[in-house]
Design a protein around this motif. Structure first.
Motif, PDB file in Angstrom:
ATOM      1  N   ALA A  82       0.838  -1.205   0.000  1.00  0.00           N
ATOM      2  CA  ALA A  82       0.000   0.000   0.000  1.00  0.00           C
ATOM      3  C   ALA A  82       0.875   1.257   0.000  1.00  0.00           C
ATOM      4  O   ALA A  82       0.555   2.243  -0.676  1.00  0.00           O
ATOM      5  N   ILE A  83       1.988   1.223   0.730  1.00  0.00           N
ATOM      6  CA  ILE A  83       2.918   2.355   0.722  1.00  0.00           C
ATOM      7  C   ILE A  83       3.525   2.529  -0.665  1.00  0.00           C
ATOM      8  O   ILE A  83       3.661   3.654  -1.160  1.00  0.00           O
ATOM      9  N   VAL A  84       3.874   1.419  -1.308  1.00  0.00           N
ATOM     10  CA  VAL A  84       4.376   1.473  -2.682  1.00  0.00           C
ATOM     11  C   VAL A  84       3.328   2.097  -3.599  1.00  0.00           C
ATOM     12  O   VAL A  84       3.657   2.930  -4.460  1.00  0.00           O
ATOM     13  N   LEU A  85       2.072   1.739  -3.401  1.00  0.00           N
ATOM     14  CA  LEU A  85       0.991   2.301  -4.212  1.00  0.00           C
ATOM     15  C   LEU A  85       0.890   3.811  -4.005  1.00  0.00           C
ATOM     16  O   LEU A  85       0.775   4.566  -4.976  1.00  0.00           O
ATOM     17  N   ILE A  86       0.951   4.262  -2.773  1.00  0.00           N
ATOM     18  CA  ILE A  86       0.854   5.702  -2.486  1.00  0.00           C
ATOM     19  C   ILE A  86       2.034   6.461  -3.094  1.00  0.00           C
ATOM     20  O   ILE A  86       1.853   7.520  -3.708  1.00  0.00           O
ATOM     21  N   LEU A  87       3.239   5.920  -2.952  1.00  0.00           N
ATOM     22  CA  LEU A  87       4.405   6.573  -3.557  1.00  0.00           C
ATOM     23  C   LEU A  87       4.296   6.605  -5.080  1.00  0.00           C
ATOM     24  O   LEU A  87       4.695   7.584  -5.716  1.00  0.00           O
ATOM     25  N   SER A  88       3.730   5.555  -5.661  1.00  0.00           N
ATOM     26  CA  SER A  88       3.571   5.517  -7.109  1.00  0.00           C
ATOM     27  C   SER A  88       2.516   6.523  -7.577  1.00  0.00           C
ATOM     28  O   SER A  88       2.628   7.065  -8.685  1.00  0.00           O
ATOM     29  N   ILE A  89       1.511   6.783  -6.753  1.00  0.00           N
ATOM     30  CA  ILE A  89       0.530   7.816  -7.094  1.00  0.00           C
ATOM     31  C   ILE A  89       1.222   9.181  -7.132  1.00  0.00           C
ATOM     32  O   ILE A  89       1.024   9.971  -8.063  1.00  0.00           O
ATOM     33  N   ALA A  92       3.212   9.407 -10.217  1.00  0.00           N
ATOM     34  CA  ALA A  92       2.385   9.697 -11.399  1.00  0.00           C
ATOM     35  C   ALA A  92       2.092  11.193 -11.501  1.00  0.00           C
ATOM     36  O   ALA A  92       2.087  11.761 -12.604  1.00  0.00           O
ATOM     37  N   PHE A  93       1.861  11.844 -10.362  1.00  0.00           N
ATOM     38  CA  PHE A  93       1.649  13.291 -10.384  1.00  0.00           C
ATOM     39  C   PHE A  93       2.916  14.024 -10.836  1.00  0.00           C
ATOM     40  O   PHE A  93       2.839  14.990 -11.598  1.00  0.00           O
ATOM     41  N   ILE A  94       4.062  13.558 -10.391  1.00  0.00           N
ATOM     42  CA  ILE A  94       5.333  14.165 -10.810  1.00  0.00           C
ATOM     43  C   ILE A  94       5.531  13.967 -12.313  1.00  0.00           C
ATOM     44  O   ILE A  94       5.935  14.880 -13.027  1.00  0.00           O
ATOM     45  N   HIS A  95       5.212  12.764 -12.805  1.00  0.00           N
ATOM     46  CA  HIS A  95       5.386  12.474 -14.226  1.00  0.00           C
ATOM     47  C   HIS A  95       4.400  13.242 -15.106  1.00  0.00           C
ATOM     48  O   HIS A  95       4.569  13.291 -16.322  1.00  0.00           O
ATOM     49  N   LEU A 108      12.486  10.205 -11.014  1.00  0.00           N
ATOM     50  CA  LEU A 108      13.479   9.133 -11.007  1.00  0.00           C
ATOM     51  C   LEU A 108      13.762   8.667  -9.578  1.00  0.00           C
ATOM     52  O   LEU A 108      13.847   7.464  -9.314  1.00  0.00           O
ATOM     53  N   THR A 109      13.844   9.611  -8.660  1.00  0.00           N
ATOM     54  CA  THR A 109      14.083   9.259  -7.257  1.00  0.00           C
ATOM     55  C   THR A 109      12.928   8.437  -6.689  1.00  0.00           C
ATOM     56  O   THR A 109      13.141   7.430  -6.006  1.00  0.00           O
ATOM     57  N   LEU A 110      11.702   8.855  -6.971  1.00  0.00           N
ATOM     58  CA  LEU A 110      10.535   8.093  -6.495  1.00  0.00           C
ATOM     59  C   LEU A 110      10.504   6.697  -7.106  1.00  0.00           C
ATOM     60  O   LEU A 110      10.148   5.726  -6.435  1.00  0.00           O
ATOM     61  N   SER A 111      10.872   6.584  -8.370  1.00  0.00           N
ATOM     62  CA  SER A 111      10.916   5.265  -9.010  1.00  0.00           C
ATOM     63  C   SER A 111      11.938   4.360  -8.333  1.00  0.00           C
ATOM     64  O   SER A 111      11.686   3.171  -8.113  1.00  0.00           O
ATOM     65  N   VAL A 112      13.098   4.918  -7.976  1.00  0.00           N
ATOM     66  CA  VAL A 112      14.128   4.136  -7.289  1.00  0.00           C
ATOM     67  C   VAL A 112      13.621   3.691  -5.923  1.00  0.00           C
ATOM     68  O   VAL A 112      13.774   2.523  -5.526  1.00  0.00           O
ATOM     69  N   VAL A 113      12.977   4.591  -5.171  1.00  0.00           N
ATOM     70  CA  VAL A 113      12.458   4.256  -3.845  1.00  0.00           C
ATOM     71  C   VAL A 113      11.404   3.161  -3.946  1.00  0.00           C
ATOM     72  O   VAL A 113      11.389   2.215  -3.150  1.00  0.00           O
ATOM     73  N   VAL A 114      10.510   3.258  -4.943  1.00  0.00           N
ATOM     74  CA  VAL A 114       9.465   2.247  -5.132  1.00  0.00           C
ATOM     75  C   VAL A 114      10.085   0.882  -5.416  1.00  0.00           C
ATOM     76  O   VAL A 114       9.666  -0.130  -4.835  1.00  0.00           O
ATOM     77  N   VAL A 115      11.081   0.828  -6.276  1.00  0.00           N
ATOM     78  CA  VAL A 115      11.709  -0.455  -6.610  1.00  0.00           C
ATOM     79  C   VAL A 115      12.448  -1.032  -5.392  1.00  0.00           C
ATOM     80  O   VAL A 115      12.383  -2.239  -5.135  1.00  0.00           O
ATOM     81  N   ILE A 116      13.098  -0.183  -4.614  1.00  0.00           N
ATOM     82  CA  ILE A 116      13.767  -0.663  -3.401  1.00  0.00           C
ATOM     83  C   ILE A 116      12.751  -1.227  -2.416  1.00  0.00           C
ATOM     84  O   ILE A 116      12.963  -2.289  -1.816  1.00  0.00           O
TER      85      ILE A 116
END
Length: 136
Positions: A82-89, A92-95, A108-116
């Motif tokens: 769920a935290i990954v989902l919130i960070l990905s939302i 998406a706003f940043i993108h 790019l930073t958010l994408s790295v954090v999500v993958v980690i």
């Protein structure tokens, strides 16, 4: 007799699709940061959107199932997703911005954090899942 292989939890099987979308988003973000080609930024947005739509449904069902059935050990993993989902939302706003700042540096930073976090959830699920012993 043949040894029984441990079964992968159904929730983890379903989450593999949005997780792969988020990992591919990181890869397209890296390629965009190196090439400045807007096609890669568009690919990132599409991958994020598809991953978010699928993950939203799976995470809601998974949290509801874990809460109703009392699956407290798996609740930690589901809250992590769920935290990954919130960070990905937020990602998406940043993108959705225009130009180079739509990806670099915040997207790019958010994408790295999500993958980690996804890797961490994968390790957590691997070590928290009970293993079946071979039947002799």
């Amino acid at each position: 007799m043949q040894a029984l292989e441990p079964r992968r939890p159904f929730f983890a099987s379903l989450m593999s699709f949005p997780a792969s979308c988020f990992v591919l988003t990181l890869l397209t973000d890296i390629v965009y940061a190196k090439s400045y080609n807007m096609a890669w930024e568009t690919a990132s947005v599409w991958l994020l959107t598809v991953g978010l739509l699928v993950a939203f449904v799976i995470v809601l069902i998974g949290l509801f199932q874990a809460f109703v059935q009392g699956l407290w050990p798996s609740m930690i993993s589901r809250i992590g997703h769920a935290i990954v989902l919130i960070l990905s939302i937020f990602n998406a706003f940043i993108h959705s911005r225009d130009g180079y700042t739509s990806v670099v540096p915040t997207g790019l930073t958010l994408s790295v954090v999500v993958v980690i976090l996804l890797l961490g959830m994968g390790f957590l699920a691997h070590f928290a899942t009970p293993r079946r012993e071979a039947i002799a």
